[in-house]
Enzyme design. Structure first.
Site, PDB file in Angstrom:
ATOM      1  N   CYS A   1      -1.475  33.501  10.117  1.00 26.76           N
ATOM      2  CA  CYS A   1      -1.186  34.044  11.440  1.00 26.76           C
ATOM      3  C   CYS A   1      -0.934  32.919  12.445  1.00 26.76           C
ATOM      4  O   CYS A   1      -1.726  32.708  13.365  1.00 26.76           O
ATOM      5  CB  CYS A   1      -2.347  34.933  11.871  1.00 26.76           C
ATOM      6  SG  CYS A   1      -2.064  35.700  13.442  1.00 26.76           S
ATOM      7  N   GLU A   2       0.105  32.140  12.208  1.00 30.33           N
ATOM      8  CA  GLU A   2       0.520  31.053  13.101  1.00 30.33           C
ATOM      9  C   GLU A   2       2.046  31.014  12.981  1.00 30.33           C
ATOM     10  O   GLU A   2       2.569  30.978  11.861  1.00 30.33           O
ATOM     11  CB  GLU A   2       0.010  29.677  12.611  1.00 30.33           C
ATOM     12  CG  GLU A   2      -1.474  29.567  12.387  1.00 30.33           C
ATOM     13  CD  GLU A   2      -2.258  29.270  13.657  1.00 30.33           C
ATOM     14  OE1 GLU A   2      -1.641  28.801  14.629  1.00 30.33           O
ATOM     15  OE2 GLU A   2      -3.466  29.536  13.656  1.00 30.33           O
TER      16      GLU A   2
ATOM     17  N   TYR B   1       0.792  14.007   0.495  1.00 34.68           N
ATOM     18  CA  TYR B   1       0.364  14.681   1.713  1.00 34.68           C
ATOM     19  C   TYR B   1       0.567  16.200   1.603  1.00 34.68           C
ATOM     20  O   TYR B   1       0.938  16.869   2.563  1.00 34.68           O
ATOM     21  CB  TYR B   1       1.090  14.087   2.944  1.00 34.68           C
ATOM     22  CG  TYR B   1       0.937  12.581   3.013  1.00 34.68           C
ATOM     23  CD1 TYR B   1      -0.280  12.021   3.352  1.00 34.68           C
ATOM     24  CD2 TYR B   1       1.985  11.726   2.669  1.00 34.68           C
ATOM     25  CE1 TYR B   1      -0.452  10.642   3.375  1.00 34.68           C
ATOM     26  CE2 TYR B   1       1.821  10.336   2.683  1.00 34.68           C
ATOM     27  CZ  TYR B   1       0.598   9.812   3.048  1.00 34.68           C
ATOM     28  OH  TYR B   1       0.425   8.454   3.056  1.00 34.68           O
TER      29      TYR B   1
ATOM     30  N   GLU C   1       0.835  -1.214   0.000  1.00 30.17           N
ATOM     31  CA  GLU C   1       0.000   0.000   0.000  1.00 30.17           C
ATOM     32  C   GLU C   1       0.870   1.265   0.000  1.00 30.17           C
ATOM     33  O   GLU C   1       0.713   2.135   0.870  1.00 30.17           O
ATOM     34  CB  GLU C   1      -0.894   0.030   1.247  1.00 30.17           C
ATOM     35  CG  GLU C   1      -1.851  -1.130   1.397  1.00 30.17           C
ATOM     36  CD  GLU C   1      -2.556  -1.140   2.757  1.00 30.17           C
ATOM     37  OE1 GLU C   1      -2.171  -0.354   3.654  1.00 30.17           O
ATOM     38  OE2 GLU C   1      -3.482  -1.940   2.922  1.00 30.17           O
ATOM     39  N   PRO C   2       1.781   1.397  -0.948  1.00 31.59           N
ATOM     40  CA  PRO C   2       2.622   2.595  -0.921  1.00 31.59           C
ATOM     41  C   PRO C   2       1.853   3.838  -1.375  1.00 31.59           C
ATOM     42  O   PRO C   2       1.002   3.764  -2.260  1.00 31.59           O
ATOM     43  CB  PRO C   2       3.725   2.267  -1.933  1.00 31.59           C
ATOM     44  CG  PRO C   2       3.082   1.314  -2.888  1.00 31.59           C
ATOM     45  CD  PRO C   2       2.059   0.539  -2.098  1.00 31.59           C
ATOM     46  N   GLY C   3       2.130   4.959  -0.741  1.00 31.68           N
ATOM     47  CA  GLY C   3       1.534   6.225  -1.158  1.00 31.68           C
ATOM     48  C   GLY C   3       2.642   7.219  -1.466  1.00 31.68           C
ATOM     49  O   GLY C   3       2.953   7.525  -2.620  1.00 31.68           O
ATOM     50  N   ARG C   4       3.315   7.655  -0.395  1.00 37.92           N
ATOM     51  CA  ARG C   4       4.350   8.670  -0.520  1.00 37.92           C
ATOM     52  C   ARG C   4       5.424   8.303  -1.551  1.00 37.92           C
ATOM     53  O   ARG C   4       5.857   9.139  -2.344  1.00 37.92           O
ATOM     54  CB  ARG C   4       5.021   8.840   0.856  1.00 37.92           C
ATOM     55  CG  ARG C   4       5.999   9.990   0.943  1.00 37.92           C
ATOM     56  CD  ARG C   4       6.767   9.927   2.279  1.00 37.92           C
ATOM     57  NE  ARG C   4       5.915   9.757   3.424  1.00 37.92           N
ATOM     58  CZ  ARG C   4       5.358  10.758   4.108  1.00 37.92           C
ATOM     59  NH1 ARG C   4       5.599  11.996   3.770  1.00 37.92           N
ATOM     60  NH2 ARG C   4       4.590  10.512   5.155  1.00 37.92           N
TER      61      ARG C   4
HETATM   62  C1  LIG Z   1      -3.030   1.700   6.347  1.00 40.03           C
HETATM   63  C2  LIG Z   1      -2.136   2.558   5.528  1.00 40.03           C
HETATM   64  N1  LIG Z   1      -1.667   2.066   4.364  1.00 40.03           N
HETATM   65  C3  LIG Z   1      -0.851   2.804   3.571  1.00 40.03           C
HETATM   66  C4  LIG Z   1      -0.475   4.073   3.921  1.00 40.03           C
HETATM   67  C5  LIG Z   1       0.422   4.835   3.012  1.00 40.03           C
HETATM   68  O1  LIG Z   1       1.621   5.131   3.630  1.00 40.03           O
HETATM   69  P1  LIG Z   1       2.828   5.760   2.827  1.00 40.03           P
HETATM   70  O2  LIG Z   1       2.316   6.974   2.137  1.00 40.03           O
HETATM   71  O3  LIG Z   1       3.821   6.070   3.865  1.00 40.03           O
HETATM   72  O4  LIG Z   1       3.320   4.728   1.867  1.00 40.03           O
HETATM   73  C6  LIG Z   1      -0.927   4.615   5.130  1.00 40.03           C
HETATM   74  C7  LIG Z   1      -0.490   5.950   5.535  1.00 40.03           C
HETATM   75  O5  LIG Z   1      -0.355   6.317   6.648  1.00 40.03           O
HETATM   76  C8  LIG Z   1      -1.797   3.841   5.945  1.00 40.03           C
HETATM   77  O6  LIG Z   1      -2.273   4.320   7.096  1.00 40.03           O
END
Ligand SMILES: Cc1ncc(COP(=O)(O)O)c(C=O)c1O
Length: 418
Positions: A348-349, A377, A278-281
């Site tokens: 304003c922070e 993100y 489940e990669p995102g970043r």
């Molecule tokens: C359950 C789950 N899967 C996958 C991800 C994606 O993580 P990343 O963007 O670090 O790969 C997250 C992000 O926090 C998550 O909570």
């Protein structure tokens, strides 16, 4: 160790460019702030991970939470990606981008009854459950609908991901999943419950992980519980290793996908089950730059210089939220001595700062700067605080660029109000 994606941003004849397209030209036409993404960087990152796991049955479920703009999702779907959705909204967005129900794993620590009913009615591929209570609610919803939900339980292996505390999720003190030692009994007690079919087991220990060791330990824990469940006669179909692979925000050494695969595959081979990732970043992070204009400069009596941008924590929240580091580059550098600057936003922070004491050439009002590695993100965490409007997003591909999300208008925002 080496990084796996060539940086899409480089200085050229017309200043900083994304895959050869001048950021100044995009900013001129679309205005600032604007998020720019490189399609090629996303392709490279996706295929890098896919190839690293080529010898083992695997499915990449891109984590929509990192960036779910439709055009990026369509690009990833075209590469063969599936989807990890973290809310009912993300499931619906995945459908709009063309993903089918079977492509989706539905994760998330607090799924509402409405979300569960929707996921069950749509027959999504797997629901990753976070607690025994949630399993019971899924069972009730599925039984009421006359359906059987495919579920995986998220285990919390108490492994330190060695990342920022706010994005660590695999420690016992975190709210995520169930303790590893409780998992076996939870499966055993519910294996014959009407409405549930256990198809997997899930772990996700955190985000922006920069060394292979915690991921390797997570894979061992995951394989261990999968083997125990097999011994108990639970016929699992996959293990889900979550996401978490980091990117080199500071140019630091980073785990390459091949090292990631080498670290986790021995454990996965032990259990023999196909793996869901489940990669995102790691897929979209490096593709993005937030292009912004300097709206003010000033110097304090102690010599501290500030450049105030037209982008702030409303566009990119990570520095204010976690003190995270992003490289900041002038788009059209001047021939001037380098000095130190605090690059701050207009909100304003005091936490609204992108970088402090950064070496930069002279900055003047009207100059463009790019905050790099903002594909993940970034835009997804944007807000309307101070009645600011969400920024447009632009995708650069093959020497051309397209607006993939227009700038929000005040009418868009006020349409919700009476
Ligand atoms: C359950 C789950 N899967 C996958 C991800 C994606 O993580 P990343 O963007 O670090 O790969 C997250 C992000 O926090 C998550 O909570």
């Amino acid at each position: 160790m080496r990084t796996h994606v060539s940086a899409p941003y480089s200085q050229g004849k017309h200043g900083l460019a994304c895959d050869g397209v001048a950021l100044a030209a995009i900013a001129h036409d679309v205005g600032t702030p604007v998020f720019v993404y490189s399609a090629q960087a996303i392709r490279d990152a996706y295929t890098g991970i896919d190839r690293a796991f080529a010898d083992y049955p695997h499915a990449i479920h891109y984590a929509l939470k990192a960036n779910s703009t439709l055009a990026l999702l369509r690009l990833l779907r075209g590469l063969g990606s599936r989807a990890d959705a973290n809310s009912g909204g993300e499931i619906r967005v995945a459908f709009r981008a063309g993903f089918g129900p079977a492509d989706i794993v539905f994760t998330g620590v607090g799924k509402t009854r409405d979300e569960l009913e929707f996921a069950v009615a749509q027959d999504v591929g797997t629901i990753n459950a976070e607690s025994p209570g949630e399993l019971d609610r899924i069972a009730a919803v599925a039984a009421a609908a006359g359906r059987t939900a495919r579920v995986a339980l998220r285990v919390n292996p108490d492994i330190d991901a060695k990342t920022h505390a706010n994005i660590s999720t695999g420690l016992r003190i975190n709210k995520f999943g169930v303790a590893l030692e409780d998992a076996r009994a939870i499966y055993r007690d519910r294996r014959d419950v009407k409405g549930l079919r256990f198809t997997g087991v899930h772990v996700h220990i955190g985000s922006q992980i920069t060394s292979a060791e915690p991921l390797q330990r997570a894979a061992h824990a995951l394989a261990g519980i999968a083997i125990e469940l097999r011994d108990d006669g639970v016929p699992l179909e996959h293990v889900d290793l979550g996401g978490g692979l980091g990117i080199p925000y500071e140019g630091q050494p980073m785990i390459a996908p091949s090292e990631y695969a080498a670290a986790v595959l021995p454990a996965l081979r032990r259990c023999g089950l196909p793996v869901v990732l489940e990669p995102g970043r790691a897929i979209v992070g490096r593709s993005g730059a937030l292009v912004s204009r300097v709206v003010d400069t000033k110097q304090n009596p102690d010599g501290r210089r500030f450049a105030v941008l037209d982008a702030g924590m409303t566009e990119l929240m990570r520095p204010a939220l976690y003190g995270s580091y992003h490289r900041i580059e002038p788009v059209e550098p001047r021939q001037a001595a380098v000095s130190q600057w605090d690059i701050v936003g207009p909100i304003c922070e005091s936490s609204d700062a992108f970088g402090r004491e950064r070496d930069m050439p002279l900055l003047e009002v009207g100059d463009l700067v790019a905050v790099l590695d903002t594909g993940a993100y970034g835009a997804v965490m944007g807000s309307n605080y101070n009645r600011r409007l969400l920024s447009p997003e632009v995708l650069v591909d093959d020497g051309a660029w397209t607006v993939i999300r227009r700038r929000q208008t005040l009418d868009d925002v006020l349409a919700l109000e009476s």
